[in-house]
Design an enzyme around this catalytic site. Structure first.
Site, PDB file in Angstrom:
ATOM      1  N   THR A 125       0.834  -1.212   0.000  1.00 13.70           N
ATOM      2  CA  THR A 125       0.000   0.000   0.000  1.00 13.70           C
ATOM      3  C   THR A 125       0.864   1.256   0.000  1.00 13.70           C
ATOM      4  O   THR A 125       0.553   2.231  -0.686  1.00 13.70           O
ATOM      5  CB  THR A 125      -0.963   0.003   1.202  1.00 13.70           C
ATOM      6  OG1 THR A 125      -1.799  -1.160   1.117  1.00 13.70           O
ATOM      7  CG2 THR A 125      -1.832   1.249   1.224  1.00 13.70           C
ATOM      8  N   CYS A 126       1.965   1.217   0.737  1.00 16.64           N
ATOM      9  CA  CYS A 126       2.849   2.378   0.830  1.00 16.64           C
ATOM     10  C   CYS A 126       3.456   2.724  -0.532  1.00 16.64           C
ATOM     11  O   CYS A 126       3.566   3.898  -0.890  1.00 16.64           O
ATOM     12  CB  CYS A 126       3.956   2.115   1.842  1.00 16.64           C
ATOM     13  SG  CYS A 126       3.356   1.618   3.473  1.00 16.64           S
ATOM     14  N   SER A 127       3.837   1.700  -1.287  1.00 15.62           N
ATOM     15  CA  SER A 127       4.499   1.906  -2.581  1.00 15.62           C
ATOM     16  C   SER A 127       3.535   2.078  -3.743  1.00 15.62           C
ATOM     17  O   SER A 127       3.869   2.722  -4.729  1.00 15.62           O
ATOM     18  CB  SER A 127       5.421   0.722  -2.894  1.00 15.62           C
ATOM     19  OG  SER A 127       6.511   0.709  -2.016  1.00 15.62           O
TER      20      SER A 127
END
Length: 159
Positions: free
Chosen positions: A47-49
Site C-alpha cells: 500500500t505504501c508503494s
C-alpha cells in the site's frame, strides 16, 4: 496517548540522505513552516508503494502551491528511504526521513507492533498537518485502512 491537535511536535532527531547521512532535528523541519508529515508502516510495502507515497508525489505541486512542505517518514534506515524515494521518483523537496529506531514515532505515540509480520515496531499509517511546530490536524488510519492519510484527503482538509 498520541499527539493531538494543539500539541507541539516533540524534539527528536531523524536521518536523511543528502550529501551522505545527515541528522536533522524536528525543530529544523517544522518551526516557522507549514508542514504535512505522512508516515507509512514500511518502505517498499504494497500500500505504501502503490498508493500512499505515489499520491503525495502526484500532488506535491498542489501542496507547494499552498506553501506546505511535505515530509515522508518510516521506521526504516536512511539508505532504504533514499532507495525507496529514488524508485518512486520523489521530487526534490519532498523529504524522505528515516526514524530508524522509532524514536520519533514513539514520541508521537503513533507506534504499532508489526511483529506478526516480521517487522517489529513500526509507525501507524498517518498524516499530520502542523504550522510552526504545532499540530493543527491529525489523520490516523484504522488498522488495514488507507483513506484519511491519503494525499487527496489531506489536501481537501487543508481547504
Amino acid at each position: 496517548m498520541s499527539i493531538q491537535p494543539g500539541d507541539r511536535i516533540p524534539e527528536v532527531a531523524l536521518k536523511r540522505i543528502k550529501d551522505g547521512v545527515e541528522t536533522v532535528d524536528t525543530r529544523t523541519l517544522f518551526d516557522g513552516k507549514k508542514v504535512v508529515l505522512f508516515a507509512v508502516p514500511g518502505a517498499f510495502t504494497p500500500t505504501c508503494s502503490e498508493r500512499h507515497l505515489p499520491g503525495f508525489v502526484e500532488k506535491f505541486e498542489d501542496f507547494k502551491a499552498r506553501g506546505v512542505e511535505v515530509l515522508c517518514m518510516s521506521v526504516n534506515d536512511p539508505f532504504v528511504m533514499k532507495a525507496w524515494g529514488d524508485s518512486q521518483h520523489v521530487p526534490q523537496g519532498l523529504e524522505m526521513l528515516a526514524d530508524g529506531n522509532g524514536d520519533f514515532t514513539r514520541a508521537l505515540g503513533l507506534e504499532m507492533d508489526a511483529s506478526g509480520y516480521g517487522m517489529g515496531l513500526r509507525s501507524k499509517r498517518f498524516a499530520l498537518y502542523a504550522e510552526d511546530g504545532v499540530v493543527k490536524q491529525l489523520h490516523v488510519e484504522s488498522p488495514g485502512e488507507f483513506r484519511v492519510s491519503a494525499a487527496d484527503y489531506v489536501l481537501e482538509q487543508l481547504g
